[in-house]
Design a protein around this motif. Structure first.
Motif, PDB file in Angstrom:
ATOM      1  N   ARG A 276       1.288 -10.025  -2.482  1.00 37.88           N
ATOM      2  CA  ARG A 276       2.479  -9.606  -2.977  1.00 37.88           C
ATOM      3  C   ARG A 276       2.257  -7.716  -3.479  1.00 37.88           C
ATOM      4  O   ARG A 276       2.671  -7.065  -3.164  1.00 37.88           O
ATOM      5  N   THR A 277       0.786  -7.945  -3.841  1.00 36.97           N
ATOM      6  CA  THR A 277       0.287  -6.309  -4.017  1.00 36.97           C
ATOM      7  C   THR A 277       0.083  -5.618  -2.662  1.00 36.97           C
ATOM      8  O   THR A 277       0.579  -4.634  -2.917  1.00 36.97           O
ATOM      9  N   GLN A 278      -0.194  -6.072  -1.540  1.00 41.81           N
ATOM     10  CA  GLN A 278      -0.388  -5.467  -0.452  1.00 41.81           C
ATOM     11  C   GLN A 278       1.187  -5.136  -0.151  1.00 41.81           C
ATOM     12  O   GLN A 278       1.382  -3.869   0.732  1.00 41.81           O
ATOM     13  N   GLY A 279       2.265  -5.879  -0.263  1.00 44.83           N
ATOM     14  CA  GLY A 279       3.387  -5.500   0.139  1.00 44.83           C
ATOM     15  C   GLY A 279       4.111  -4.473  -0.757  1.00 44.83           C
ATOM     16  O   GLY A 279       4.861  -3.608  -0.212  1.00 44.83           O
ATOM     17  N   ARG A 280       3.385  -4.117  -1.893  1.00 40.57           N
ATOM     18  CA  ARG A 280       3.705  -2.890  -2.631  1.00 40.57           C
ATOM     19  C   ARG A 280       3.022  -1.491  -2.460  1.00 40.57           C
ATOM     20  O   ARG A 280       3.072  -0.473  -3.101  1.00 40.57           O
ATOM     21  N   ALA A 281       2.114  -1.789  -1.463  1.00 41.92           N
ATOM     22  CA  ALA A 281       1.294  -0.793  -0.946  1.00 41.92           C
ATOM     23  C   ALA A 281       2.009   0.457  -0.725  1.00 41.92           C
ATOM     24  O   ALA A 281       2.916   0.267   0.131  1.00 41.92           O
ATOM     25  N   VAL A 282       1.194   1.757  -0.909  1.00 46.65           N
ATOM     26  CA  VAL A 282       1.628   3.011  -0.354  1.00 46.65           C
ATOM     27  C   VAL A 282       1.797   3.030   1.458  1.00 46.65           C
ATOM     28  O   VAL A 282       1.169   2.143   2.129  1.00 46.65           O
ATOM     29  N   GLN A 283       2.833   3.711   1.646  1.00 51.70           N
ATOM     30  CA  GLN A 283       3.168   3.775   3.254  1.00 51.70           C
ATOM     31  C   GLN A 283       1.959   4.458   3.924  1.00 51.70           C
ATOM     32  O   GLN A 283       1.655   4.394   5.165  1.00 51.70           O
ATOM     33  N   SER A 284       1.333   5.230   3.370  1.00 52.16           N
ATOM     34  CA  SER A 284       0.151   6.163   3.796  1.00 52.16           C
ATOM     35  C   SER A 284      -0.720   6.488   2.901  1.00 52.16           C
ATOM     36  O   SER A 284      -0.709   6.706   1.692  1.00 52.16           O
ATOM     37  N   ILE A 285      -1.893   6.939   3.283  1.00 51.09           N
ATOM     38  CA  ILE A 285      -3.197   7.435   2.314  1.00 51.09           C
ATOM     39  C   ILE A 285      -3.229   8.834   2.665  1.00 51.09           C
ATOM     40  O   ILE A 285      -3.663   9.144   3.943  1.00 51.09           O
ATOM     41  N   GLU A 286      -3.408   9.762   1.928  1.00 58.37           N
ATOM     42  CA  GLU A 286      -3.450  11.083   2.504  1.00 58.37           C
ATOM     43  C   GLU A 286      -4.540  11.775   1.421  1.00 58.37           C
ATOM     44  O   GLU A 286      -4.774  11.575   0.054  1.00 58.37           O
ATOM     45  N   ALA A 287      -5.845  12.133   1.840  1.00 59.03           N
ATOM     46  CA  ALA A 287      -6.976  12.631   1.268  1.00 59.03           C
ATOM     47  C   ALA A 287      -7.647  13.822   2.050  1.00 59.03           C
ATOM     48  O   ALA A 287      -7.919  13.806   3.231  1.00 59.03           O
ATOM     49  N   GLY A 288      -7.470  15.006   1.345  1.00 64.29           N
ATOM     50  CA  GLY A 288      -7.910  16.155   1.862  1.00 64.29           C
ATOM     51  C   GLY A 288      -7.185  16.483   3.351  1.00 64.29           C
ATOM     52  O   GLY A 288      -5.797  16.394   3.359  1.00 64.29           O
ATOM     53  N   PRO A 289      -7.899  16.754   4.425  1.00 62.41           N
ATOM     54  CA  PRO A 289      -7.299  16.862   5.680  1.00 62.41           C
ATOM     55  C   PRO A 289      -6.763  15.563   6.462  1.00 62.41           C
ATOM     56  O   PRO A 289      -6.307  15.768   7.676  1.00 62.41           O
ATOM     57  N   PHE A 290      -6.946  14.527   5.859  1.00 65.85           N
ATOM     58  CA  PHE A 290      -6.886  13.180   6.558  1.00 65.85           C
ATOM     59  C   PHE A 290      -5.666  12.488   5.894  1.00 65.85           C
ATOM     60  O   PHE A 290      -5.400  12.629   4.767  1.00 65.85           O
ATOM     61  N   ARG A 291      -5.116  11.779   7.265  1.00 70.01           N
ATOM     62  CA  ARG A 291      -3.957  10.897   6.509  1.00 70.01           C
ATOM     63  C   ARG A 291      -3.951   9.480   7.437  1.00 70.01           C
ATOM     64  O   ARG A 291      -4.487   9.784   8.611  1.00 70.01           O
ATOM     65  N   LEU A 292      -3.761   8.693   6.842  1.00 67.71           N
ATOM     66  CA  LEU A 292      -3.989   7.313   7.417  1.00 67.71           C
ATOM     67  C   LEU A 292      -2.468   6.575   7.017  1.00 67.71           C
ATOM     68  O   LEU A 292      -2.280   6.557   5.858  1.00 67.71           O
ATOM     69  N   GLU A 293      -2.055   5.711   8.082  1.00 67.50           N
ATOM     70  CA  GLU A 293      -0.868   4.685   7.816  1.00 67.50           C
ATOM     71  C   GLU A 293      -1.840   3.322   7.890  1.00 67.50           C
ATOM     72  O   GLU A 293      -2.113   2.863   8.722  1.00 67.50           O
ATOM     73  N   PRO A 294      -1.834   2.606   6.735  1.00 65.85           N
ATOM     74  CA  PRO A 294      -2.451   1.254   6.608  1.00 65.85           C
ATOM     75  C   PRO A 294      -2.105   0.422   7.599  1.00 65.85           C
ATOM     76  O   PRO A 294      -2.710  -0.331   8.140  1.00 65.85           O
ATOM     77  N   ASP A 295      -0.695   0.282   7.618  1.00 65.25           N
ATOM     78  CA  ASP A 295      -0.244  -0.899   8.309  1.00 65.25           C
ATOM     79  C   ASP A 295      -0.350  -0.854   9.879  1.00 65.25           C
ATOM     80  O   ASP A 295      -0.580  -1.464  10.506  1.00 65.25           O
ATOM     81  N   SER A 296       0.034   0.383  10.262  1.00 61.61           N
ATOM     82  CA  SER A 296       0.030   0.647  11.635  1.00 61.61           C
ATOM     83  C   SER A 296      -1.304   0.931  12.287  1.00 61.61           C
ATOM     84  O   SER A 296      -1.937   0.867  13.351  1.00 61.61           O
ATOM     85  N   GLY A 297      -2.372   1.685  11.442  1.00 61.38           N
ATOM     86  CA  GLY A 297      -3.652   2.038  11.799  1.00 61.38           C
ATOM     87  C   GLY A 297      -3.649   3.315  12.427  1.00 61.38           C
ATOM     88  O   GLY A 297      -4.661   3.946  12.852  1.00 61.38           O
ATOM     89  N   LEU A 298      -2.556   4.189  12.482  1.00 62.24           N
ATOM     90  CA  LEU A 298      -2.441   5.316  12.983  1.00 62.24           C
ATOM     91  C   LEU A 298      -3.095   6.435  11.834  1.00 62.24           C
ATOM     92  O   LEU A 298      -2.811   6.380  10.656  1.00 62.24           O
ATOM     93  N   ALA A 299      -3.727   7.454  12.258  1.00 61.69           N
ATOM     94  CA  ALA A 299      -4.643   8.365  11.521  1.00 61.69           C
ATOM     95  C   ALA A 299      -4.381   9.781  12.216  1.00 61.69           C
ATOM     96  O   ALA A 299      -4.408   9.916  13.458  1.00 61.69           O
ATOM     97  N   TRP A 300      -4.660  10.850  11.284  1.00 60.70           N
ATOM     98  CA  TRP A 300      -4.538  11.997  11.537  1.00 60.70           C
ATOM     99  C   TRP A 300      -5.644  12.779  10.765  1.00 60.70           C
ATOM    100  O   TRP A 300      -5.753  12.674   9.893  1.00 60.70           O
ATOM    101  N   LEU A 301      -6.450  13.750  11.477  1.00 59.09           N
ATOM    102  CA  LEU A 301      -7.258  14.859  10.780  1.00 59.09           C
ATOM    103  C   LEU A 301      -6.793  16.136  11.163  1.00 59.09           C
ATOM    104  O   LEU A 301      -6.588  16.403  12.217  1.00 59.09           O
ATOM    105  N   HIS A 302      -6.446  16.969  10.107  1.00 62.27           N
ATOM    106  CA  HIS A 302      -5.984  18.191  10.286  1.00 62.27           C
ATOM    107  C   HIS A 302      -4.707  18.430  11.458  1.00 62.27           C
ATOM    108  O   HIS A 302      -4.533  19.195  12.052  1.00 62.27           O
ATOM    109  N   GLY A 303      -3.884  17.124  11.227  1.00 64.21           N
ATOM    110  CA  GLY A 303      -2.674  17.014  12.093  1.00 64.21           C
ATOM    111  C   GLY A 303      -2.787  16.737  13.349  1.00 64.21           C
ATOM    112  O   GLY A 303      -1.835  16.318  14.035  1.00 64.21           O
TER     113      GLY A 303
END
Length: 222
Positions: free
Chosen positions: A118-145
């Motif tokens: 249930r907690t994972q279901g409430r998880a944020v859609q993406s993680i953004e940290a500095g120049p890095f962005r990650l979508e946990p569910d899909s595994g897609l990631a970007w660095l400096h876009g």
């Protein structure tokens, strides 16, 4: 899954640790509220199993304090206080579940798995940290876009480090989160994942300090 168990009865605590281990749940057992707060600062957990009758503080007070640091931490109260008033007080006071002693370890394990889902279901859609962005569910990631390809283990590792919110995570605790207790793991596997992440994201992506462990090099955006 890794949980923090706060139970002042050593015999009960040892039984829970052994029983949950068979269900793939790693348990860090402490016997006091002070030890629980120290563990929260040193490590990250997917759930808290809490006895109310602690020797140094009431369990409800401890839960409230720990929630100030981790508002979404799932809490399961494990107590011999079986009156309906006690159960209502616990649930209305913020606990996610309440299990009365004595109990079946299979039920405890099932309830913990349900809480974490249930907690994972409430998880944020993406993680953004500095120049890095990650979508946990899909595994897609970007660095400096720019898109970056990460393995599932690398994604999981970064998710766990981001969840620590700047706290150091010990290597053993990180390995347990990535592989669980039942999987045979090469002793160098964690180092390989760390090396590959730094190669893809840069040397500053993950910080390391001897004796403390690892943490994300960039702080997650609030």
């Amino acid at each position: 899954m890794r949980v923090l168990l706060v139970e002042d009865d050593d015999l009960i605590g040892q039984g829970i640790v052994a029983g949950l281990c068979k269900h793939g749940i790693a348990v860090h057992h402490v016997g006091t509220a002070a030890a629980a707060e120290a563990a929260q600062l040193d490590d990250t957990f997917q759930a808290l199993v809490l006895d109310l009758g602690l020797p140094d503080r009431d369990g409800m007070e401890l839960m409230a304090r720990m929630r100030t640091f981790e508002p979404d931490l799932p809490v399961l109260i494990l107590s011999a206080r079986d009156a309906i008033e006690h159960k209502l007080t616990g649930l209305q006071g913020g606990a996610d579940d309440y299990l009365i002693k004595p109990f079946d370890l299979r039920e405890l394990a099932a309830r913990l798995h349900a809480l974490v889902r249930r907690t994972q279901g409430r998880a944020v859609q993406s993680i953004e940290a500095g120049p890095f962005r990650l979508e946990p569910d899909s595994g897609l990631a970007w660095l400096h876009g720019e898109p970056v390809t990460l393995s599932r283990r690398e994604v999981d590792l970064l998710i766990h480090l981001a969840a620590a919110d700047g706290r150091w995570v010990l290597p053993d605790a990180l390995s347990e989160r990535l592989y669980g207790l039942g999987e045979e793991v090469n002793s160098n596997a964690l180092n390989v994942h760390i090396h590959n992440i730094r190669r893809k994201l840069g040397a500053k992506a993950i910080e390391t300090t001897r004796g403390l462990g690892y943490r994300l090099g960039w702080r997650p955006n609030p």
